[in-house]
Design a protein around this motif. Structure first.
Motif, PDB file in Angstrom:
ATOM      1  N   THR A  17       0.825  -1.207   0.000  1.00 17.55           N
ATOM      2  CA  THR A  17       0.000   0.000   0.000  1.00 17.55           C
ATOM      3  C   THR A  17       0.858   1.255   0.000  1.00 17.55           C
ATOM      4  O   THR A  17       0.547   2.230  -0.703  1.00 17.55           O
ATOM      5  CB  THR A  17      -0.937  -0.001   1.222  1.00 17.55           C
ATOM      6  OG1 THR A  17      -1.702  -1.202   1.215  1.00 17.55           O
ATOM      7  CG2 THR A  17      -1.861   1.191   1.205  1.00 17.55           C
ATOM      8  N   ILE A  18       1.939   1.253   0.749  1.00 18.11           N
ATOM      9  CA  ILE A  18       2.852   2.397   0.756  1.00 18.11           C
ATOM     10  C   ILE A  18       3.455   2.589  -0.632  1.00 18.11           C
ATOM     11  O   ILE A  18       3.528   3.706  -1.150  1.00 18.11           O
ATOM     12  CB  ILE A  18       3.951   2.210   1.824  1.00 18.11           C
ATOM     13  CG1 ILE A  18       3.348   2.276   3.220  1.00 18.11           C
ATOM     14  CG2 ILE A  18       5.046   3.270   1.672  1.00 18.11           C
ATOM     15  CD1 ILE A  18       4.302   1.830   4.307  1.00 18.11           C
ATOM     16  N   ALA A  19       3.874   1.497  -1.252  1.00 18.48           N
ATOM     17  CA  ALA A  19       4.455   1.584  -2.601  1.00 18.48           C
ATOM     18  C   ALA A  19       3.422   2.095  -3.606  1.00 18.48           C
ATOM     19  O   ALA A  19       3.746   2.934  -4.453  1.00 18.48           O
ATOM     20  CB  ALA A  19       4.993   0.228  -3.026  1.00 18.48           C
ATOM     21  N   LEU A  20       2.188   1.620  -3.512  1.00 14.20           N
ATOM     22  CA  LEU A  20       1.143   2.091  -4.432  1.00 14.20           C
ATOM     23  C   LEU A  20       0.821   3.564  -4.211  1.00 14.20           C
ATOM     24  O   LEU A  20       0.542   4.293  -5.172  1.00 14.20           O
ATOM     25  CB  LEU A  20      -0.119   1.245  -4.269  1.00 14.20           C
ATOM     26  CG  LEU A  20      -0.049  -0.166  -4.827  1.00 14.20           C
ATOM     27  CD1 LEU A  20      -1.329  -0.931  -4.507  1.00 14.20           C
ATOM     28  CD2 LEU A  20       0.205  -0.148  -6.317  1.00 14.20           C
ATOM     29  N   ALA A  21       0.881   4.029  -2.970  1.00 13.67           N
ATOM     30  CA  ALA A  21       0.653   5.449  -2.700  1.00 13.67           C
ATOM     31  C   ALA A  21       1.756   6.312  -3.320  1.00 13.67           C
ATOM     32  O   ALA A  21       1.482   7.369  -3.889  1.00 13.67           O
ATOM     33  CB  ALA A  21       0.574   5.687  -1.196  1.00 13.67           C
ATOM     34  N   ILE A  22       2.998   5.842  -3.232  1.00 11.35           N
ATOM     35  CA  ILE A  22       4.111   6.586  -3.826  1.00 11.35           C
ATOM     36  C   ILE A  22       3.989   6.600  -5.347  1.00 11.35           C
ATOM     37  O   ILE A  22       4.188   7.634  -5.991  1.00 11.35           O
ATOM     38  CB  ILE A  22       5.457   5.997  -3.372  1.00 11.35           C
ATOM     39  CG1 ILE A  22       5.656   6.278  -1.882  1.00 11.35           C
ATOM     40  CG2 ILE A  22       6.618   6.562  -4.177  1.00 11.35           C
ATOM     41  CD1 ILE A  22       6.849   5.603  -1.276  1.00 11.35           C
ATOM     42  N   ILE A  23       3.638   5.466  -5.926  1.00 15.10           N
ATOM     43  CA  ILE A  23       3.466   5.391  -7.382  1.00 15.10           C
ATOM     44  C   ILE A  23       2.319   6.288  -7.835  1.00 15.10           C
ATOM     45  O   ILE A  23       2.428   7.025  -8.822  1.00 15.10           O
ATOM     46  CB  ILE A  23       3.247   3.931  -7.822  1.00 15.10           C
ATOM     47  CG1 ILE A  23       4.531   3.132  -7.623  1.00 15.10           C
ATOM     48  CG2 ILE A  23       2.783   3.850  -9.266  1.00 15.10           C
ATOM     49  CD1 ILE A  23       4.359   1.632  -7.770  1.00 15.10           C
ATOM     50  N   GLY A  24       1.212   6.249  -7.097  1.00  9.93           N
ATOM     51  CA  GLY A  24       0.070   7.101  -7.440  1.00  9.93           C
ATOM     52  C   GLY A  24       0.408   8.578  -7.350  1.00  9.93           C
ATOM     53  O   GLY A  24       0.015   9.376  -8.214  1.00  9.93           O
ATOM     54  N   ALA A  25       1.125   8.975  -6.303  1.00 11.60           N
ATOM     55  CA  ALA A  25       1.525  10.372  -6.159  1.00 11.60           C
ATOM     56  C   ALA A  25       2.480  10.787  -7.278  1.00 11.60           C
ATOM     57  O   ALA A  25       2.394  11.908  -7.798  1.00 11.60           O
ATOM     58  CB  ALA A  25       2.177  10.584  -4.801  1.00 11.60           C
TER      59      ALA A  25
END
Length: 94
Positions: A17-25
């Motif tokens: 989830t942290i990785a997906l948040a960084i990718i999304g941002a």
């Protein structure tokens, strides 16, 4: 054994989830023209901060998120405290 497996799954899901948040941002910043273009344009630059993942996961573990059950408001309080402290630590290290 079951509790250990549940903890591993929760930590894995939080890391994803942290990785997906960084990718999304990152992609939101690339897509929206209202931001400066001075930031690095390579996604690997942002995903390479393994310390970011480690600080967040360790602080959530210390707060007891993975080991104990809480009701919604207590868990939200512990998450908020842990993430705020993680943000301060990460900003101090950068």
């Amino acid at each position: 054994m079951k509790q250990w497996f549940n903890r591993i799954i929760l930590i894995f899901v939080d890391t994803i989830t942290i990785a997906l948040a960084i990718i999304g941002a990152f992609y939101l910043r690339q897509w929206c023209e209202c931001f400066e273009r001075s930031a690095p344009t390579n996604l690997d630059h942002y995903l390479g901060f393994g310390l970011l993942y480690a600080v967040i996961i360790i602080l959530l573990y210390v707060a007891g998120i993975y080991t104990k059950r809480y009701d919604f408001w207590q868990e939200l309080e512990k998450l908020t405290k842990g993430l705020f402290l993680a943000a301060i630590i990460v900003l101090a290290l950068l």
